[in-house]
Design a protein around this motif. Structure first.
Motif, PDB file in Angstrom:
ATOM      1  N   LYS A 121     -14.207  22.470   7.120  1.00  0.00           N
ATOM      2  CA  LYS A 121     -14.627  23.133   5.826  1.00  0.00           C
ATOM      3  C   LYS A 121     -16.370  23.145   5.825  1.00  0.00           C
ATOM      4  O   LYS A 121     -16.772  22.968   6.814  1.00  0.00           O
ATOM      5  CB  LYS A 121     -14.622  21.345   5.015  1.00  0.00           C
ATOM      6  N   TYR A 166     -18.587  23.259   8.934  1.00  0.00           N
ATOM      7  CA  TYR A 166     -19.950  22.880   9.316  1.00  0.00           C
ATOM      8  C   TYR A 166     -21.706  23.629   9.324  1.00  0.00           C
ATOM      9  O   TYR A 166     -22.671  23.507  10.566  1.00  0.00           O
ATOM     10  CB  TYR A 166     -20.222  22.036  10.671  1.00  0.00           C
ATOM     11  N   HIS A 169      -9.273   8.585   5.156  1.00  0.00           N
ATOM     12  CA  HIS A 169     -10.499   8.303   5.947  1.00  0.00           C
ATOM     13  C   HIS A 169     -11.021   7.339   6.116  1.00  0.00           C
ATOM     14  O   HIS A 169     -11.118   5.860   5.125  1.00  0.00           O
ATOM     15  CB  HIS A 169     -10.987   9.744   4.985  1.00  0.00           C
ATOM     16  N   SER A 172     -13.289  12.057  14.261  1.00  0.00           N
ATOM     17  CA  SER A 172     -14.158  12.521  15.260  1.00  0.00           C
ATOM     18  C   SER A 172     -14.303  11.296  16.494  1.00  0.00           C
ATOM     19  O   SER A 172     -14.051  10.409  17.659  1.00  0.00           O
ATOM     20  CB  SER A 172     -15.604  13.176  15.724  1.00  0.00           C
ATOM     21  N   ARG A 205      -8.015  14.510  13.011  1.00  0.00           N
ATOM     22  CA  ARG A 205      -8.651  15.792  12.383  1.00  0.00           C
ATOM     23  C   ARG A 205     -10.156  15.595  13.426  1.00  0.00           C
ATOM     24  O   ARG A 205     -10.553  14.592  12.551  1.00  0.00           O
ATOM     25  CB  ARG A 205      -8.998  15.129  10.725  1.00  0.00           C
ATOM     26  N   GLY A 214     -14.142  17.087  13.123  1.00  0.00           N
ATOM     27  CA  GLY A 214     -14.694  18.327  12.923  1.00  0.00           C
ATOM     28  C   GLY A 214     -16.045  18.322  13.639  1.00  0.00           C
ATOM     29  O   GLY A 214     -16.157  18.634  14.717  1.00  0.00           O
ATOM     30  N   ILE A 215     -17.420  16.760  13.583  1.00  0.00           N
ATOM     31  CA  ILE A 215     -18.245  17.055  13.725  1.00  0.00           C
ATOM     32  C   ILE A 215     -18.575  17.712  15.632  1.00  0.00           C
ATOM     33  O   ILE A 215     -19.169  18.378  15.619  1.00  0.00           O
ATOM     34  CB  ILE A 215     -19.478  16.011  13.305  1.00  0.00           C
ATOM     35  N   TYR A 221     -25.020  16.228  11.385  1.00  0.00           N
ATOM     36  CA  TYR A 221     -23.853  17.115  10.135  1.00  0.00           C
ATOM     37  C   TYR A 221     -24.623  17.789   9.403  1.00  0.00           C
ATOM     38  O   TYR A 221     -24.415  19.124   9.028  1.00  0.00           O
ATOM     39  CB  TYR A 221     -22.965  16.208   9.566  1.00  0.00           C
TER      40      TYR A 221
HETATM   41  C1  LIG Z   1     -10.968  14.028   5.114  1.00  0.00           C
HETATM   42  C2  LIG Z   1     -11.713  13.918   6.899  1.00  0.00           C
HETATM   43  N1  LIG Z   1     -10.893  14.550   7.955  1.00  0.00           N
HETATM   44  C3  LIG Z   1     -12.024  14.865   8.531  1.00  0.00           C
HETATM   45  C4  LIG Z   1     -13.459  15.363   8.674  1.00  0.00           C
HETATM   46  C5  LIG Z   1     -14.075  15.178   9.695  1.00  0.00           C
HETATM   47  O1  LIG Z   1     -14.307  14.255  10.229  1.00  0.00           O
HETATM   48  P1  LIG Z   1     -15.372  13.958  11.310  1.00  0.00           P
HETATM   49  O2  LIG Z   1     -16.847  15.998  11.023  1.00  0.00           O
HETATM   50  O3  LIG Z   1     -15.966  12.858  11.482  1.00  0.00           O
HETATM   51  O4  LIG Z   1     -14.840  14.327  12.253  1.00  0.00           O
HETATM   52  C6  LIG Z   1     -13.215  15.261   7.303  1.00  0.00           C
HETATM   53  C7  LIG Z   1     -15.075  15.118   7.223  1.00  0.00           C
HETATM   54  O5  LIG Z   1     -15.944  14.434   7.047  1.00  0.00           O
HETATM   55  C8  LIG Z   1     -13.072  14.404   6.097  1.00  0.00           C
HETATM   56  O6  LIG Z   1     -13.563  14.719   5.632  1.00  0.00           O
END
Ligand SMILES: Cc1ncc(COP(=O)(O)O)c(C=O)c1O
Length: 368
Positions: A34, A38, A160, A201, A216, A218-219, A350
């Motif tokens: 998304k 990032y 979440h 993460s 899931r 992301g960062i 982030y």
């Molecule tokens: C619903 C959801 N899942 C997973 C993530 C990934 O989180 P992160 O970047 O902390 O791994 C996000 C990001 O904010 C999220 O909104």
């Protein structure tokens, strides 16, 4: 020659995905791409994630999901943040898994008349999106009925975490317990979704009990630790932000710099002008605060960060217009990382990378 560039290292991205896969070997992985991955570029990151076999991609908005489909991505893809009137018909037609965060949203998905793959989002304490506990029974009943009539497939249930980046925070246990209650209640109503998912993460790195079917990520995939409290071994920052000096000048003690004269030299020194500013995502809060890498050294930002430019103090280092200053990167040449920028600015990594936008040239290296 580029004036200011964001260098995106896809080999680092692939390596980070592998680091995170190794931390959750029993779960499948969702690469969260998304917000333009990032800030790293959604197209390149999504393509790279697929190339290394990442089964799932995750995005927030329907527009992001449709953009990915427009780019030719055809794998499993979940989106989770839609408002009333969202293009569910198109999302379902483009084979996107959708999220129902309320009965009203489930009804909107059902109203398309198309058989959607739906993930139910339950709020377990973040109190942001997702069905509140008091609405779980109604949501699950309705979902089970619709599934029994062949109108949709409930393929996922998720939530979440509010404080995964602080592994000892009581919210983690509270939310995991609530999540298990939601799963049990759904099962009583005949729902046993294939994809149960809760970990971001930080939780992937620190809390194996929430890995479940899917994590899931992301960062961490972008090489940034979720928090100073959660250090993940082996991550490599994917983004380097660098720019060539537009001008170099020597000033004497007592000379002041940039708007408001918020910095005054206490000695004769040499200044370099970096041609990026808050119009490119460099926070004005970095004024007089953050450091950048120059000629293998760390040098300080002096005075106010402007829309298009800011000034660094290179002291008595050799410098001329055209020399590169590295705002942040992996740190291999002495430059700060995005995490260090975040610490200087009192924010999180982030935000530093995601807000990089504007007039940068993007250079992608590595990958296939
Ligand atoms: C619903 C959801 N899942 C997973 C993530 C990934 O989180 P992160 O970047 O902390 O791994 C996000 C990001 O904010 C999220 O909104």
């Amino acid at each position: 020659m580029n004036q200011a560039e964001l260098v995106i290292d896809l080999d680092a991205y692939r390596s980070n995905l592998q680091v995170m896969r190794d931390l959750a070997p029993t779960a499948q992985q969702m690469a969260v791409v998304k917000a333009n991955a990032y800030g790293h570029g959604m197209a390149a990151c999504a393509r790279t994630a697929r190339e290394v076999g990442t089964p799932w991609l995750g995005v927030a908005t329907p527009a992001e999901a449709l953009e990915l489909r427009g780019l030719g991505d055809s794998g499993r893809l979940l989106c989770w943040l839609a408002t009333p009137g969202a293009p569910f018909v198109e999302l379902i037609a483009r084979d996107v898994d959708v999220t129902a965060s309320s009965v009203a949203q489930l009804d909107e998905i059902l109203a398309t008349g198309a058989k959607a793959r739906v993930h139910l989002k339950v709020d377990t304490g973040l109190n942001r999106n997702g069905a509140a506990q008091s609405h779980w029974a109604e949501l699950f009943t309705r979902a089970a009925q619709a599934q029994a009539h062949g109108k949709l497939d409930i393929v996922g249930m998720w939530s979440h975490l509010a404080a995964a980046d602080d592994p000892t925070h009581p919210a983690n246990d509270i939310q995991e317990t609530a999540f298990d209650e939601a799963i049990a209640l759904a099962a009583e109503m005949g729902l046993q979704p294939e994809w149960i998912h809760l970990a971001n993460s930080a939780a992937t790195a620190t809390r194996p009990s929430v890995h479940r079917d899917l994590v899931r990520v992301g960062i961490a995939s972008y090489g940034i630790n979720p928090d100073p409290l959660v250090k993940i071994d082996g991550l490599i920052p994917v983004m380097t932000a660098r720019a060539r000096l537009a001008h170099v000048k020597d000033v004497k003690a007592g000379d002041s710099v940039s708007y408001g004269w918020r910095w005054t030299a206490d000695r004769a020194t040499r200044l370099g002008l970096v041609p990026v500013g808050y119009g490119d995502g460099i926070s004005r809060a970095a004024s007089n605060l953050a450091q950048v890498g120059f000629a293998g050294e760390r040098v300080s930002i002096r005075g106010t960060v402007c829309m298009d430019q800011f000034v660094i103090d290179v002291g008595n280092l050799e410098a001329q217009a055209g020399d590169w200053a590295t705002l942040f990167g992996p740190g291999f040449s002495g430059e700060p990382t995005a995490e260090e920028w975040a610490q200087s600015l009192g924010t999180i990594g982030y935000e530093i990378v995601t807000q990089m936008a504007g007039r940068w040239t993007r250079t992608v290296k590595g990958g296939r």
